[in-house]
Write an enzyme that holds these catalytic residues in place. Structure first.
Site, PDB file in Angstrom:
ATOM      1  N   LYS A 201     104.490 131.720  23.361  1.00 32.61           N
ATOM      2  CA  LYS A 201     104.451 130.978  22.096  1.00 32.61           C
ATOM      3  C   LYS A 201     105.566 131.461  21.173  1.00 32.61           C
ATOM      4  O   LYS A 201     106.304 130.682  20.606  1.00 32.61           O
ATOM      5  CB  LYS A 201     103.076 131.184  21.452  1.00 32.61           C
ATOM      6  N   GLU A 207     106.644 141.921  27.338  1.00 33.49           N
ATOM      7  CA  GLU A 207     106.269 141.801  28.746  1.00 33.49           C
ATOM      8  C   GLU A 207     106.917 140.565  29.373  1.00 33.49           C
ATOM      9  O   GLU A 207     107.527 140.624  30.443  1.00 33.49           O
ATOM     10  CB  GLU A 207     104.742 141.676  28.880  1.00 33.49           C
ATOM     11  N   ARG A 262      95.277 132.141  22.420  1.00 30.60           N
ATOM     12  CA  ARG A 262      94.088 132.216  23.280  1.00 30.60           C
ATOM     13  C   ARG A 262      93.337 130.891  23.375  1.00 30.60           C
ATOM     14  O   ARG A 262      92.329 130.794  24.066  1.00 30.60           O
ATOM     15  CB  ARG A 262      93.171 133.352  22.822  1.00 30.60           C
ATOM     16  N   GLU A 347      89.471 139.050  20.818  1.00 29.34           N
ATOM     17  CA  GLU A 347      90.658 138.983  19.958  1.00 29.34           C
ATOM     18  C   GLU A 347      90.329 138.154  18.707  1.00 29.34           C
ATOM     19  O   GLU A 347      90.897 138.375  17.640  1.00 29.34           O
ATOM     20  CB  GLU A 347      91.851 138.364  20.717  1.00 29.34           C
ATOM     21  N   HIS A 378      75.446 143.528  43.061  1.00 24.51           N
ATOM     22  CA  HIS A 378      75.618 144.713  43.910  1.00 24.51           C
ATOM     23  C   HIS A 378      76.516 145.746  43.247  1.00 24.51           C
ATOM     24  O   HIS A 378      76.996 146.660  43.897  1.00 24.51           O
ATOM     25  CB  HIS A 378      76.205 144.291  45.262  1.00 24.51           C
ATOM     26  N   LYS A 506     102.079 147.472  19.677  1.00 21.92           N
ATOM     27  CA  LYS A 506     103.384 146.902  20.088  1.00 21.92           C
ATOM     28  C   LYS A 506     104.501 147.624  19.341  1.00 21.92           C
ATOM     29  O   LYS A 506     105.525 147.987  19.905  1.00 21.92           O
ATOM     30  CB  LYS A 506     103.461 145.412  19.721  1.00 21.92           C
TER      31      LYS A 506
HETATM   32  O1  F6P Z   1      99.272 140.425  21.869  1.00 18.50           O
HETATM   33  C1  F6P Z   1      98.444 139.371  21.582  1.00 18.50           C
HETATM   34  C2  F6P Z   1      99.124 138.050  21.659  1.00 18.50           C
HETATM   35  O2  F6P Z   1      99.740 137.765  20.470  1.00 18.50           O
HETATM   36  C3  F6P Z   1      98.120 136.988  22.032  1.00 18.50           C
HETATM   37  O3  F6P Z   1      97.412 136.492  20.962  1.00 18.50           O
HETATM   38  C4  F6P Z   1      98.978 135.995  22.735  1.00 18.50           C
HETATM   39  O4  F6P Z   1      98.191 135.149  23.498  1.00 18.50           O
HETATM   40  C5  F6P Z   1      99.859 136.916  23.539  1.00 18.50           C
HETATM   41  O5  F6P Z   1     100.098 138.000  22.683  1.00 18.50           O
HETATM   42  C6  F6P Z   1     101.133 136.342  24.068  1.00 18.50           C
HETATM   43  O6  F6P Z   1     101.981 135.895  23.060  1.00 18.50           O
HETATM   44  P1  F6P Z   1     103.170 134.914  23.334  1.00 18.50           P
HETATM   45  O7  F6P Z   1     102.612 133.661  23.905  1.00 18.50           O
HETATM   46  O8  F6P Z   1     103.826 134.702  22.014  1.00 18.50           O
HETATM   47  O9  F6P Z   1     104.117 135.568  24.313  1.00 18.50           O
END
Ligand code: F6P
Length: 540
Positions: A201, A207, A262, A347, A378, A506
């Site tokens: 987004k 990552e 989310r 969250e 189990h 972060k």
């Molecule tokens: O770290 C939380 C968050 O902001 C989430 O709410 C979101 O879904 C995720 O990181 C990924 O964010 P982006 O889509 O901006 O990479």
């Protein structure tokens, strides 16, 4: 909590705290009829709970007193209910059954939603049919979704859940910033036939950008720069950053800031789902969610699934002081539903200050966990049956299997029903004695074994029994949980749609990353400094 009904609920709790679920059943022959709801192909039984009609009446009064009616209106109409980010919360606009205009900042967002949906469906059709080619002219056979959090969990969970409806494309999800995982993936993909869908987004997430860079570098070892446009697609609100990254405009699927990460699987973030199951099934998923939206908006609170289930959670969380809630889908397809709901619920409602910025003096978001049945039986059910903690649980099952021709369904269903029954009814000392006597045990042996074999029971659960795992029913199920989150946020008077709590980690990770190459690190606390120092021995 200053609500009048809250005080009355406290008295109701005191009055009934010693009562057992079985007492409620003995008192009212019609309990199941009264405490269950049939909606579309959902049958939801919430009779195995520690509450009665009076409790439920008080809970629904509390919902009214909290202003839930007005809040639902503001939510669907696009008011900026995500106040700390100054945004509307409109994932529901992406799945309207008959699109009608919704204004955000003076603009109707509906036409653009339809336009982007068309772009997404056309693209998916081209990839699925093989019309979209890789740089050497071969069709795509593997899609790698690169994203994390909401840009991964929803698409991954739904793709897996709807595997039965999938086509020829293989889907892989890469989220964690772990070089080893990326390298393992690289071993499995072919640069000629792989499509990378980068989902972020913000397009600033460490990552996702790191993983994309590594895949890109690997890809360019096998293909020319000009081939990027055949193999790299992006989904983001940050068009500028995506373009800077080298992805051409026609390969960008936009999303809007009024869709929270989310809650975004309904948007272009769901592109990987759409590729996996095709536009028709994706549309059914949206429609199923749209139907649940209508139910939530229109049904009386006493017959409103998300409202009832949300209130039951509040009842246990705030009056019984229960900390966790288990989600147990009796479907291997839904094995990742608990992980998905962990982000959606925790969250959203893991907040410690109310809407006025004051620390709350009551519990808010509960801890969500779970796994698919019968595996969970189990693994951790021992604690649910005989441990010291009360763990309310949602049991989710499907009446009709997707594959015919085997005899498993009755076995699965018998386990599905037996577990909620066992949790509620337990096993008395008399029954255990009788069983052990029949097994020929001596009175001494019986006495020694008895305490270990007794189940106190009286452990609550909801059963969400759905006709079949279809895209539409899955859409409804996810939307049900989304609205449940919303209702709880209103009752607890917290903001459910921001996530400031993920920022500090972060920020510190970025600081630490920069420090790996510096010799001076005394601005860290001694423990962290020690850990960094230890790591550096392996790094240098
Ligand atoms: O770290 C939380 C968050 O902001 C989430 O709410 C979101 O879904 C995720 O990181 C990924 O964010 P982006 O889509 O901006 O990479």
């Amino acid at each position: 909590m200053s609500l009048k009904s809250w005080k009355l609920l406290e008295s109701n709790f005191q009055k009934n705290a010693q009562k057992k679920i079985s007492d409620y059943f003995s008192e009212d022959a019609d309990r199941v009829k009264k405490l269950s709801l049939q909606w579309e192909s959902f049958y939801v039984d919430y009779s195995k709970n520690l509450l009665d009609q009076e409790t439920l009446d008080l809970l629904t009064t509390m919902a009214e007193e909290s202003g839930l009616n007005q809040a639902i209106k503001a939510y669907f109409e696009g008011k900026k209910i995500n106040e700390t980010e100054d945004r509307a919360v409109l994932h529901t606009a992406l799945r309207q059954l008959s699109p009608s205009s919704i204004m955000v900042d003076g603009q109707d967002i509906t036409p653009k939603i339809e336009e982007v949906k068309k772009q997404m469906y056309d693209f998916a059709d081209r990839v699925i049919s093989g019309k979209w080619k890789g740089h050497t002219g071969k069709p795509i056979d593997h899609v790698v979704n690169i994203g994390i959090g909401g840009s991964d969990l929803g698409p991954a969970m739904v793709t897996e859940a709807l595997e039965f409806y999938s086509n020829n494309l293989q889907l892989t999800f890469v989220s964690n910033v772990e070089g080893d995982h990326v390298e393992e993936m690289i071993k499995k993909i072919n640069p000629e036939t792989t499509l990378f869908v980068i989902v972020s987004k913000t397009f600033t997430t460490q990552e996702t950008l790191s993983n994309t860079n590594t895949f890109r570098k690997w890809f360019l070892n096998h293909a020319p720069e000009s081939a990027i446009s055949n193999h790299f697609i992006a989904v983001s609100t940050n068009l500028e950053k995506v373009t800077e990254f080298g992805i051409s405009a026609e390969n960008i699927f936009p999303m809007n800031d009024w869709v929270g990460g989310r809650f975004s699987l309904w948007s272009t973030v769901g592109l990987s789902i759409c590729l996996a199951i095709g536009p028709k099934n994706f549309e059914d998923l949206l429609q199923g969610a749209g139907k649940m939206d209508q139910h939530f908006r229109k049904a009386n609170f006493k017959e409103n699934l998300p409202v009832i289930l949300a209130l039951i959670t509040v009842w246990y969380n705030n009056f019984w002081e229960v900390e966790t809630e288990a989600i147990i889908p009796y479907s291997q397809y839904l094995r990742n539903l608990p992980a998905y709901l962990q982000q959606a619920i925790m969250e959203s409602n893991g907040k410690g200050v109310d809407r006025n910025g004051k620390a709350v003096d009551y519990q808010t978001g509960n801890i969500i966990w779970g796994a698919s049945g019968t595996n969970a039986q189990h693994a951790f059910f021992q604690l649910m049956h005989q441990g010291t903690k009360m763990i309310p649980a949602d049991f989710i099952g499907f009446a009709k299997p997707l594959h015919k021709g085997n005899d498993h369904q009755d076995k699965l269903m018998s386990n599905f029903f037996a577990q909620t029954q066992a949790l509620m009814q337990g096993k008395s000392a008399e029954t255990v004695k009788e069983e052990l006597t029949q097994q020929g045990k001596s009175p001494e042996q019986i006495e020694a074994l008895l305490p270990f074999k007794v189940f106190e029971g009286n452990r609550p659960s909801n059963t969400l029994f759905i006709e079949q795992l279809t895209p539409a029913n899955l859409g409804s199920l996810i939307a049900l949980y989304e609205h449940r989150i919303f209702v709880q946020g209103i009752i607890w008077n917290i903001f459910s749609y921001d996530q400031w709590g993920v920022e500090l980690g972060k920020q510190l990770a970025n600081n630490i990353l920069k420090d790996f190459d510096k010799s001076q690190m005394d601005h860290h606390d001694p423990s962290t400094q020690g850990l960094i120092g230890y790591y550096k021995k392996f790094r240098d």
